[in-house]
Structure formats: C-alpha cells, structure tokens
Design an enzyme around this catalytic site. Structure first.
Site, PDB file in Angstrom:
ATOM      1  N   HIS A 210       2.596  -5.210  -1.392  1.00  0.00           N
ATOM      2  CA  HIS A 210       1.830  -6.093  -0.498  1.00  0.00           C
ATOM      3  C   HIS A 210       1.157  -7.152  -1.356  1.00  0.00           C
ATOM      4  O   HIS A 210       1.037  -7.016  -2.583  1.00  0.00           O
ATOM      5  CB  HIS A 210       0.789  -5.282   0.286  1.00  0.00           C
ATOM      6  CG  HIS A 210      -0.072  -4.387  -0.555  1.00  0.00           C
ATOM      7  ND1 HIS A 210      -1.148  -4.848  -1.290  1.00  0.00           N
ATOM      8  CD2 HIS A 210       0.002  -3.055  -0.816  1.00  0.00           C
ATOM      9  CE1 HIS A 210      -1.703  -3.839  -1.946  1.00  0.00           C
ATOM     10  NE2 HIS A 210      -1.025  -2.731  -1.691  1.00  0.00           N
TER      11      HIS A 210
ATOM     12  N   GLU B 100       2.459   2.546  -9.048  1.00  0.00           N
ATOM     13  CA  GLU B 100       2.095   1.216  -8.531  1.00  0.00           C
ATOM     14  C   GLU B 100       1.450   0.367  -9.616  1.00  0.00           C
ATOM     15  O   GLU B 100       0.578   0.824 -10.345  1.00  0.00           O
ATOM     16  CB  GLU B 100       1.111   1.365  -7.365  1.00  0.00           C
ATOM     17  CG  GLU B 100       0.629   0.042  -6.793  1.00  0.00           C
ATOM     18  CD  GLU B 100      -0.352   0.247  -5.645  1.00  0.00           C
ATOM     19  OE1 GLU B 100      -0.508  -0.686  -4.843  1.00  0.00           O
ATOM     20  OE2 GLU B 100      -0.971   1.323  -5.572  1.00  0.00           O
TER      21      GLU B 100
ATOM     22  N   GLU C 181       5.041  -0.714  -5.575  1.00  0.00           N
ATOM     23  CA  GLU C 181       4.636   0.685  -5.466  1.00  0.00           C
ATOM     24  C   GLU C 181       5.663   1.553  -4.746  1.00  0.00           C
ATOM     25  O   GLU C 181       5.409   2.082  -3.667  1.00  0.00           O
ATOM     26  CB  GLU C 181       3.291   0.790  -4.757  1.00  0.00           C
ATOM     27  CG  GLU C 181       3.197   0.027  -3.439  1.00  0.00           C
ATOM     28  CD  GLU C 181       1.854   0.232  -2.753  1.00  0.00           C
ATOM     29  OE1 GLU C 181       1.430   1.394  -2.621  1.00  0.00           O
ATOM     30  OE2 GLU C 181       1.248  -0.764  -2.359  1.00  0.00           O
TER      31      GLU C 181
ATOM     32  N   ASP D 201     -30.566   4.125  10.404  1.00  0.00           N
ATOM     33  CA  ASP D 201     -30.996   2.806   9.949  1.00  0.00           C
ATOM     34  C   ASP D 201     -30.576   2.546   8.493  1.00  0.00           C
ATOM     35  O   ASP D 201     -31.095   1.634   7.844  1.00  0.00           O
ATOM     36  CB  ASP D 201     -32.509   2.645  10.092  1.00  0.00           C
ATOM     37  CG  ASP D 201     -33.280   3.718   9.315  1.00  0.00           C
ATOM     38  OD1 ASP D 201     -32.630   4.638   8.774  1.00  0.00           O
ATOM     39  OD2 ASP D 201     -34.515   3.640   9.268  1.00  0.00           O
TER      40      ASP D 201
ATOM     41  N   HIS E 213       7.394   3.872   3.267  1.00  0.00           N
ATOM     42  CA  HIS E 213       6.567   2.663   3.236  1.00  0.00           C
ATOM     43  C   HIS E 213       7.295   1.563   2.478  1.00  0.00           C
ATOM     44  O   HIS E 213       8.351   1.779   1.880  1.00  0.00           O
ATOM     45  CB  HIS E 213       5.201   2.956   2.595  1.00  0.00           C
ATOM     46  CG  HIS E 213       5.273   3.469   1.190  1.00  0.00           C
ATOM     47  ND1 HIS E 213       5.511   2.669   0.093  1.00  0.00           N
ATOM     48  CD2 HIS E 213       5.126   4.730   0.687  1.00  0.00           C
ATOM     49  CE1 HIS E 213       5.504   3.391  -1.007  1.00  0.00           C
ATOM     50  NE2 HIS E 213       5.283   4.660  -0.680  1.00  0.00           N
TER      51      HIS E 213
ATOM     52  N   HIS F  25      -5.136  -5.398   0.634  1.00  0.00           N
ATOM     53  CA  HIS F  25      -3.953  -5.846   1.377  1.00  0.00           C
ATOM     54  C   HIS F  25      -4.247  -7.293   1.758  1.00  0.00           C
ATOM     55  O   HIS F  25      -4.784  -7.580   2.821  1.00  0.00           O
ATOM     56  CB  HIS F  25      -3.705  -4.978   2.617  1.00  0.00           C
ATOM     57  CG  HIS F  25      -3.333  -3.573   2.275  1.00  0.00           C
ATOM     58  ND1 HIS F  25      -3.612  -2.501   3.083  1.00  0.00           N
ATOM     59  CD2 HIS F  25      -2.700  -3.047   1.197  1.00  0.00           C
ATOM     60  CE1 HIS F  25      -3.173  -1.387   2.522  1.00  0.00           C
ATOM     61  NE2 HIS F  25      -2.611  -1.696   1.384  1.00  0.00           N
TER      62      HIS F  25
ATOM     63  N   TYR G  24       8.446  11.172  -1.437  1.00  0.00           N
ATOM     64  CA  TYR G  24       7.570  12.228  -0.932  1.00  0.00           C
ATOM     65  C   TYR G  24       8.436  13.266  -0.220  1.00  0.00           C
ATOM     66  O   TYR G  24       9.080  12.954   0.789  1.00  0.00           O
ATOM     67  CB  TYR G  24       6.539  11.649   0.043  1.00  0.00           C
ATOM     68  CG  TYR G  24       5.918  10.367  -0.471  1.00  0.00           C
ATOM     69  CD1 TYR G  24       4.764  10.384  -1.244  1.00  0.00           C
ATOM     70  CD2 TYR G  24       6.516   9.136  -0.200  1.00  0.00           C
ATOM     71  CE1 TYR G  24       4.214   9.210  -1.727  1.00  0.00           C
ATOM     72  CE2 TYR G  24       5.980   7.958  -0.684  1.00  0.00           C
ATOM     73  CZ  TYR G  24       4.830   7.996  -1.448  1.00  0.00           C
ATOM     74  OH  TYR G  24       4.293   6.828  -1.933  1.00  0.00           O
TER      75      TYR G  24
ATOM     76  N   ASP H 228      -4.302   6.938  -6.496  1.00  0.00           N
ATOM     77  CA  ASP H 228      -4.154   5.543  -6.067  1.00  0.00           C
ATOM     78  C   ASP H 228      -5.572   4.982  -5.995  1.00  0.00           C
ATOM     79  O   ASP H 228      -6.325   5.289  -5.067  1.00  0.00           O
ATOM     80  CB  ASP H 228      -3.465   5.494  -4.699  1.00  0.00           C
ATOM     81  CG  ASP H 228      -3.124   4.073  -4.250  1.00  0.00           C
ATOM     82  OD1 ASP H 228      -3.790   3.135  -4.708  1.00  0.00           O
ATOM     83  OD2 ASP H 228      -2.208   3.921  -3.415  1.00  0.00           O
TER      84      ASP H 228
ATOM     85  N   ARG I 187       4.214   8.454  -6.561  1.00  0.00           N
ATOM     86  CA  ARG I 187       4.152   7.007  -6.364  1.00  0.00           C
ATOM     87  C   ARG I 187       3.694   6.381  -7.678  1.00  0.00           C
ATOM     88  O   ARG I 187       2.831   6.934  -8.372  1.00  0.00           O
ATOM     89  CB  ARG I 187       3.197   6.632  -5.230  1.00  0.00           C
ATOM     90  CG  ARG I 187       3.142   5.137  -4.945  1.00  0.00           C
ATOM     91  CD  ARG I 187       2.513   4.817  -3.594  1.00  0.00           C
ATOM     92  NE  ARG I 187       1.098   5.156  -3.490  1.00  0.00           N
ATOM     93  CZ  ARG I 187       0.627   6.152  -2.741  1.00  0.00           C
ATOM     94  NH1 ARG I 187       1.457   6.944  -2.074  1.00  0.00           N
ATOM     95  NH2 ARG I 187      -0.671   6.389  -2.692  1.00  0.00           N
TER      96      ARG I 187
ATOM     97  N   HIS J 283      -2.167   8.231   2.888  1.00  0.00           N
ATOM     98  CA  HIS J 283      -3.534   7.714   2.819  1.00  0.00           C
ATOM     99  C   HIS J 283      -4.550   8.853   2.732  1.00  0.00           C
ATOM    100  O   HIS J 283      -5.597   8.816   3.370  1.00  0.00           O
ATOM    101  CB  HIS J 283      -3.825   6.813   4.026  1.00  0.00           C
ATOM    102  CG  HIS J 283      -3.065   5.522   3.999  1.00  0.00           C
ATOM    103  ND1 HIS J 283      -2.848   4.755   5.125  1.00  0.00           N
ATOM    104  CD2 HIS J 283      -2.469   4.867   2.972  1.00  0.00           C
ATOM    105  CE1 HIS J 283      -2.148   3.681   4.788  1.00  0.00           C
ATOM    106  NE2 HIS J 283      -1.912   3.725   3.493  1.00  0.00           N
TER     107      HIS J 283
ATOM    108  N   ASP K 136      -5.255  -2.562  -7.914  1.00  0.00           N
ATOM    109  CA  ASP K 136      -4.623  -1.502  -7.121  1.00  0.00           C
ATOM    110  C   ASP K 136      -3.561  -0.820  -7.987  1.00  0.00           C
ATOM    111  O   ASP K 136      -2.498  -1.391  -8.221  1.00  0.00           O
ATOM    112  CB  ASP K 136      -4.004  -2.123  -5.867  1.00  0.00           C
ATOM    113  CG  ASP K 136      -3.482  -1.102  -4.877  1.00  0.00           C
ATOM    114  OD1 ASP K 136      -3.628   0.108  -5.126  1.00  0.00           O
ATOM    115  OD2 ASP K 136      -2.933  -1.520  -3.836  1.00  0.00           O
TER     116      ASP K 136
END
Length: 446
Positions: A353, A407, A383, A38, A349, A360, A387, A259, A405, A242, A270
């Site tokens: 975006h 960004e 970004e 709950d 990737h 996003h 890798y 990130d 990366r 991710h 971001d």
C-alpha cells in the site's frame, strides 16, 4: 529533521495554483477524541491539515484564498490563555500562527462564525473534504445557509463544492526530499526496534513484553507513538492478519510475526519480520519463510518508474503460488491456480500500500480505470505473506498454524527502488545468527 516552514508554504502555493480563480479551500484540524469518561486520547493532527500547515493544535481551521489582497492563508486558532496553558500546555495564539507557522492572517477560533461566512461569500467554488468530519460538515452547511439567507440583500453564495481530497491527496503521493529524510529516520528507528525484539525474544515471554521493547525503542529514539497498533503474534496468532491483542505467552517452537512501525513528525514507517522464538526455524517454517522472501525480492524487481502499481503484487502471486505447489500445499498448474485464485486460501491480502503521513496513505491506485504508473518519490510497502490456517484440514498437520509475512518500505527512484527499512535482517540465516549472538551475550553476562 522536521519539515521546514518553507516547504509548507510551497505546498499551499502549489495547491492554490491548482484551484480555480475566485475559490476558497477550508480545512479543519482534527478534533480531540475522548478515550473514556473525560480522559482524552493523545492528540494527533489531521494529516491533510498537517500537510498544509504544520500547525499541531486542535480547534483550528485553515483557509486558503488565492488572490486575497490581505493574504491568501488564513488560520483560525485558539487565543493565548495563560490559565488554560497552565493546564493544557502552550498555545501559539494569533501572533504565533503568523510568526511561527507562516499564516498571512490569523483570527480567534471563537470568532469563526462571524468571519468565515464573509470570506466564503462571493467565492464561486468551495474546496472541502465533505464527509471526513461530520460535525464540521454541519457547521460549513450552516455558514452557507447564512449566506443564502442574505441573497436578497445581494449576498452571493458559492455555486459549487469540490472535493479537496482529489487535489491534495495526489500532492501527498509524491514525497519531497525533506519528507523522505523524515521517513528514512522513522524507518531506522523501527528497524532498531525489530532487532531489539529479536534479541530479547525467549519462549515463556508474553507478546506484550515484546511490544514493550518495540515501544521503548520508538520513544528512546524520538518517536512519541507507533504509526498503528503493533501486531505481535506468536504461533497460530500469526495467521490472524490484524491481530493486536498481544496477550498470549510465547511457546518454544512458535514463529513470532511482528508488524510494527513508529511515527515520526507525523510520518509512518511499517515493517514486518517473522522469526523463531527458539532462535531456529523448523524445516517447515524455513520452507515457507524462504518462499515469502523470494516473493518479496520478485516484487522489488517489479518496482521502477514506468511499471504499474499491480506488477509487484502479480510478481508475489506468481512466486507464492509456485512455491505452494512445490511444497504440496496446492496441487495443479501454477497458471490455472492463479487464474482461479486458489492461492488466496494462503495469501489473501495484497502485496502493499502507499505509505506516508498515514500508514495506509492516500493516493489513487488506479487512474482512468488503469493501474497507476509508478513515478519517483512514491513510497510504498512490499509485504507478501503465507498463512496456513490452524484448522486447514486440506494440508498435513505439520504445516498448520504457520504464518509468515515480510514487509519493507520502499521509495521509487529514477532507476528502480530504494529500500528504506533494510536495517533489519531478513535472511533466515542472518536472523538465526542475530538471535544466537544475543543469547550468547546474555549467557556470558549471567
């Protein structure tokens, strides 16, 4: 700092100006979600609902009716209830919906079954985001069926449903001055959080301890939550796009990819930065890092009014592919490697975006089958990344497990683009200097 009430009114007016005459738009608030048993998740309003109303409570429905004599903006919401407010907090009630949030008319949410079918009846078109909220889809369908059941008595059900998303999401794509002010503030908070993580990082810490520093800076500066689950990835974890477990211990020699961005007044930031846990890049880490940074700079140069959405991505692909060839990680002619998408083994990737109320964010990337042309007020991320998978046996071992990366968030201006997140160092020498200064200060205080 928050979006002023007058801007919400302008947004509603603009949307209704695009709606067909004798139509109605219906938007439900976000439901309350159960975390477990709950216990509820912290409530966050639906972005479309927030964009048009600024109303922060659950159990609410906004209705827009162009030309309605008694007011075009109707809000159904919870009634004032002193006992429930003792447990759950303030409720605006119907008076607050009108006075504080600009509704022309307001009714208790418990009366919606009796009132809303009558508002829909006789309207030719219903604007609604079908499929976004399945429980509300069923309720709306039931109301339409109630109207249809009275057709012999002269009731007129609507003739068609139209996706509200198409109109509303195109509006959200263009950020106002007030929105950009909030997004700039969110970017500055997030930038400070990334700097703090660089300053505190040491081998031996755990990823979640850096995440805690991010969260501390977010909340200390007025943000109640991250805009998305923060990625704090050390070493080979940086090759998981991710990665959000954030449980590994940081080792000497690791690169740290963070990130993370805060949300402020329902607007996202971001940022991604990659830095060495030890404070110094290895030659291999530096070589890959500099290629990614060069790719990002090339993308910035491709962002301006009249340029299309995909040009920034194409620029990053060109730089990254050429860089991988220079390092010997790819072999062949650059143009052929791009045509065959060989680079995707290392850069899988896209370069960015849309960014706004959602990390996003909404908005079409193609219009009429062509890449969308950029216009002032659009906000996007840039970004690029490289890798090298830990198990990639096609490359020498010294490159394996390196993930980088970088960004930033940018707004398209009249002459090019402005970087909202440039408060975080990203030149490799600047990062090393920042980390060295932090360690020297800590040693002096020890």
């Amino acid at each position: 700092m928050p979006i002023p009430k007058q801007e919400y009114a302008r947004r509603r007016k603009s949307l209704m100006a695009q709606m067909e005459p004798n139509s109605i738009a219906v938007l439900p608030a976000a439901p309350v979600y159960i975390r477990n048993r709950d216990a509820e998740y912290i409530y966050r309003q639906d972005s479309d609902f927030q964009y048009l109303t600024g109303f922060p409570e659950p159990e609410a429905v906004a209705v827009l009716m162009p030309g309605r004599e008694h007011g075009e903006y109707i809000l159904f919401c919870r009634e004032k209830d002193k006992e429930r407010e003792l447990w759950d907090g303030y409720r605006a009630g119907q008076d607050g919906a009108v006075v504080e949030y600009g509704a022309d008319d307001a009714f208790p949410i418990n009366d919606i079954d009796d009132i809303l079918p009558g508002l829909i009846e006789g309207r030719e078109r219903v604007y609604y985001a079908m499929g976004a909220n399945q429980d509300f889809d069923r309720r709306l369908t039931n109301w339409i069926n109630v109207i249809r059941s009275k057709a012999r008595q002269g009731a007129q059900p609507p003739n068609e449903f139209v996706a509200l998303d198409h109109l509303l999401h195109d509006m959200r794509l263009y950020k106002s001055a007030a929105e950009l002010k909030v997004m700039q503030a969110a970017a500055q908070i997030s930038a400070q959080a990334h700097i703090r993580a660089m300053q505190i990082c040491r081998p031996g810490l755990y990823e979640y301890q850096l995440e805690a520093e991010l969260q501390h800076e977010f909340m200390r500066n007025g943000s109640r939550a991250p805009a998305y689950a923060s990625i704090v990835a050390a070493g080979r974890n940086a090759c998981i796009l991710h990665y959000t477990e954030n449980t590994s211990q940081i080792r000497d020699g690791d690169l740290i990819l963070i990130d993370a961005g805060c949300e402020l007044d329902c607007y996202a930031s971001d940022i991604t930065r990659t830095f060495p846990a030890s404070g110094r890049f290895s030659p291999e880490q530096r070589a890959i890092y500099d290629i990614v940074l060069e790719a990002q700079e090339a993308a910035f140069a491709a962002i301006a009014p009249g340029r299309h959405w995909n040009e920034a991505h194409e620029a990053t692909v060109q730089v990254i592919t050429a860089g991988l060839v220079r390092l010997g990680l790819l072999k062949g002619e650059v143009d052929e490697l791009i045509a065959s998408e060989a680079y995707r083994a290392f850069y899988m990737h896209r370069a960015g975006h849309w960014l706004g109320m959602d990390v996003h964010d909404v908005g079409d990337y193609r219009v009429g089958g062509e890449w969308r042309v950029l216009e002032p007020g659009m906000v996007m991320t840039v970004e690029p990344g490289i890798y090298v998978a830990p198990d990639n046996e096609d490359v020498p071992r010294k490159w394996r497990g390196i993930g980088v990366r970088i960004e930033d968030d940018v707004v398209v201006t009249r002459s090019g683009c402005e970087i909202l997140t440039d408060g975080v160092p990203k030149q490799a020498d600047e990062i090393e200097a920042l980390m060295a200064a932090a360690r020297a200060r800590d040693e002096a205080l020890a």
